[in-house]
Scaffold this active site. Structure first.
Site, PDB file in Angstrom:
ATOM      1  NE  ARG A  93      57.227  25.688  83.201  1.00  0.00           N
ATOM      2  CZ  ARG A  93      57.899  25.862  84.337  1.00  0.00           C
ATOM      3  NH1 ARG A  93      57.512  26.785  85.212  1.00  0.00           N
ATOM      4  NH2 ARG A  93      58.943  25.125  84.616  1.00  0.00           N
ATOM      5  CB  THR A 365      57.123  29.571  93.210  1.00  0.00           C
ATOM      6  OG1 THR A 365      58.235  29.555  92.344  1.00  0.00           O
ATOM      7  CG2 THR A 365      55.974  28.857  92.542  1.00  0.00           C
ATOM      8  CG  ASN A 385      62.967  29.017  88.504  1.00  0.00           C
ATOM      9  OD1 ASN A 385      62.494  28.210  89.285  1.00  0.00           O
ATOM     10  ND2 ASN A 385      64.127  28.839  87.924  1.00  0.00           N
ATOM     11  CB  SER A 437      58.056  20.658  90.503  1.00  0.00           C
ATOM     12  OG  SER A 437      59.252  20.136  89.995  1.00  0.00           O
TER      13      SER A 437
HETATM   14  O1  DON Z   1      58.111  25.314  87.768  1.00  0.00           O
HETATM   15  C1  DON Z   1      58.827  24.887  88.669  1.00  0.00           C
HETATM   16  O2  DON Z   1      58.835  23.736  89.032  1.00  0.00           O
HETATM   17  C2  DON Z   1      59.741  25.862  89.408  1.00  0.00           C
HETATM   18  N1  DON Z   1      60.073  26.952  88.554  1.00  0.00           N
HETATM   19  C3  DON Z   1      59.076  26.306  90.666  1.00  0.00           C
HETATM   20  C4  DON Z   1      60.003  27.143  91.498  1.00  0.00           C
HETATM   21  C5  DON Z   1      59.652  27.202  92.920  1.00  0.00           C
HETATM   22  O3  DON Z   1      58.684  26.678  93.390  1.00  0.00           O
HETATM   23  C6  DON Z   1      60.622  27.952  93.761  1.00  0.00           C
HETATM   24  N2  DON Z   1      60.444  27.718  95.126  1.00  0.00           N
HETATM   25  N3  DON Z   1      60.163  27.842  96.120  1.00  0.00           N
END
Ligand code: DON
Length: 554
Positions: A93, A365, A385, A437
């Site tokens: 991360r 993502t 993101n 998430s």
């Molecule tokens: O880490 C996370 O929860 C977000 N940055 C994930 C972003 C994401 O899944 C965008 N969407 N479709």
């Protein structure tokens, strides 16, 4: 065996020890892009294991899905090693830069400045994906990075054809992509979204990948690439420093585990909220005999457990290296029993307060799932993101930076782009990882093992719940990935749902129970799922029909 007869093959199959994929299958890969799935299979064919293929698939996705993930971003890799059953989550991360502070995105009146945590250099956390891939290769893989990164280097150098999804994502972020010369040069043609089938070449990214292939971790975090990253970010108003990169480390974390109707889930640990929220929802649902309720009441119950688990997310969760969290309690079935005590079968429980949500939804993502012939498995969800992340390509590197800083709570109670609120636990601190998430998951049943995950911002975790409920009902990967989806995240206090997820009659009845509904114009998510049936050794997989991905068993 020169004279193979069908009879001999049959004998060989019968002699296979239980728990190995069938002899003719080399492995299975489901990913969001056909070129990534194919490159991963090519690495398996060259003698690589699932972990080598995981490096290749991530690196190729970084090139051909630049709007979703990349070397300028991060992610979580859930691993299962067949030899000894060892399981771990690689935490790659992003971290807040060391010069970041809790009020980074607030103006002098203490208000959140719109866009500052989403666009441009201030929005970017320190990338973790290059470190994670180097770690994966060195600790778990069999092949050198020079081999596993080769397909990505070639695609970056020679280019890949623009597809419809690329065009939609670039259209969405066009204004921001136009702000930065290196971003324009890499992703646009004549200042516009490239036409279908135009070839996108990324020679500078190829060169950065080549350095990583030669020098591993240090090829990115030290030396010329690191120097260019820091200089480029600072020249455009950012706050990165060389120690931010030099100090970045992957962390190996113990996954989070739970059980629902005899199925064992293994999922993402903090700094992802995914595993905890997922297991809390399953624990709560285990209190109800879902089959005995009519469908509308089942959906009401599913919404109510989502509401409660997401409330805990906002309240308690953050980076485990910075905050103490009651993880064991949050995933304890007895605690879940307490959570369900005020669920009413005939009324929605209102969420406590309602901040103004932005209502924006991400469509980027990425996730991929891999099982190899030895039974090693990888479930990985990666992100920069928002679509095209911060939209900032660092000159001279080909690296597109993430805007993962938006996953922090800019101010307690202020919603991020997914409408998620957070508290102190997820406030910005130097070097801290922002709450995620992302929910890469394994589920073991009596019959076999599922490997699954999806993008989708805050809705990732509820999508995993839908997938696992479909598995509990006896469906295969096709059913998990295509099941119509609905979602509740405590705040805002609404049920969002895809076309077809709630029948008109159900919508009326849910509103009568006190739920607010938000119909969506289109589907969301992009789930990539595999199943390995241990009883017959058969592998199967499916890629979400909402995306352009591909699942292949070879
Ligand atoms: O880490 C996370 O929860 C977000 N940055 C994930 C972003 C994401 O899944 C965008 N969407 N479709």
């Amino acid at each position: 065996m020169r004279h193979q007869s069908p009879f001999l093959w049959l004998l060989l199959l019968l002699w296979l020890p239980p728990g190995l994929p069938a002899a003719q299958e080399r492995g299975a890969i489901a990913s969001a892009h056909p070129l990534a799935t194919e490159a991963g299979h090519a690495i398996l064919a060259q003698g690589g294991n699932a972990f080598d293929a995981a490096v290749t698939v991530a690196a190729v996705l970084a090139v051909v899905e630049p709007y979703s993930s990349g070397m300028g971003g991060g992610g979580f890799w859930l691993l299962h090693r067949a030899r000894d059953g060892f399981e771990v989550m690689l935490d790659g991360r992003e971290r807040a830069p060391l010069a970041a502070h809790r009020d980074l995105y607030l103006d002098s009146k203490g208000e959140v400045v719109p866009g500052l945590s989403v666009n441009g250099t201030l929005a970017a956390g320190i990338p973790g994906q290059p470190a994670a891939l180097a770690h994966l290769a060195a600790r778990y893989g069999r092949l050198p990075l020079a081999r596993t990164l080769a397909p990505a280097i070639r695609l970056a150098r020679e280019g890949f054809p623009v597809d419809g999804h690329y065009r939609r994502m670039a259209e969405w972020r066009l204004e921001q992509l136009r702000q930065w010369p290196a971003s324009k040069q890499q992703f646009l043609i004549d200042d516009a979204v490239p036409p279908l089938d135009a070839v996108v070449r990324q020679p500078q990214l190829a060169e950065t990948l080549r350095r990583m292939a030669e020098q591993g971790h240090d090829g990115f975090y030290r030396g010329p690439v690191a120097e260019r990253l820091v200089a480029g970010v600072r020249a455009a108003g950012g706050i990165w420093q060389l120690p931010d990169l030099a100090e970045y480390r992957v962390v190996e974390r113990e996954p989070v585990r739970g059980e629902y109707r005899g199925m064992k889930s293994t999922s993402a640990a903090p700094p992802s909220s995914g595993g905890i929220v997922l297991i809390s929802m399953l624990n709560q649902l285990a209190r109800f005999d879902l089959d005995k309720y009519p469908s509308v009441q089942r959906k009401h119950l599913v919404v109510e457990v989502m509401r409660r688990a997401y409330r805990d997310r906002a309240e308690y969760l953050g980076d485990p290296d910075f905050v103490d969290m009651p993880v064991a309690r949050l995933i304890d079935p007895d605690y879940a029993a307490g959570l369900t005590r005020d669920i009413q079968l005939d009324a929605a429980t209102p969420s406590r307060y309602q901040p103004a949500g932005t209502g924006l939804e991400g469509q980027d993502t990425t996730h991929y799932s891999i099982i190899d012939a030895e039974g090693n498995r990888v479930s990985a969800t990666l992100s920069i993101n928002y679509p095209f992340g911060s939209c900032f390509v660092v000159p001279g590197t080909g690296i597109l930076l993430n805007d993962e800083m938006d996953d922090f709570s800019a101010r307690p109670g202020a919603p991020n782009v997914y409408g998620l609120v957070g508290g102190e636990a997820n406030a910005i601190e130097p070097g801290k990882r922002m709450l995620s998430s992302m929910t890469p998951t394994f589920v073991e049943t009596d019959q076999g093992v599922a490997v699954l995950g999806t993008p989708g911002g805050s809705r990732i975790i509820s999508m995993l719940l839908h997938g696992i409920l479909a598995l509990a009902e006896g469906g295969g990967p096709e059913a998990w990935v295509s099941r119509p989806r609905y979602h509740h995240q405590y705040l805002p206090d609404v049920i969002q749902f895809e076309p077809g997820a709630l029948y008109t009659d159900e919508q009326r009845q849910l509103m009568e129970l006190g739920h607010k509904l938000k119909p969506l114009d289109s589907g969301y998510g992009n789930m990539q799922a595999l199943f390995w049936n241990r009883q017959d050794g058969h592998l199967s997989g499916a890629s979400d029909p909402r995306g352009i991905g591909k699942a292949v068993v070879e």
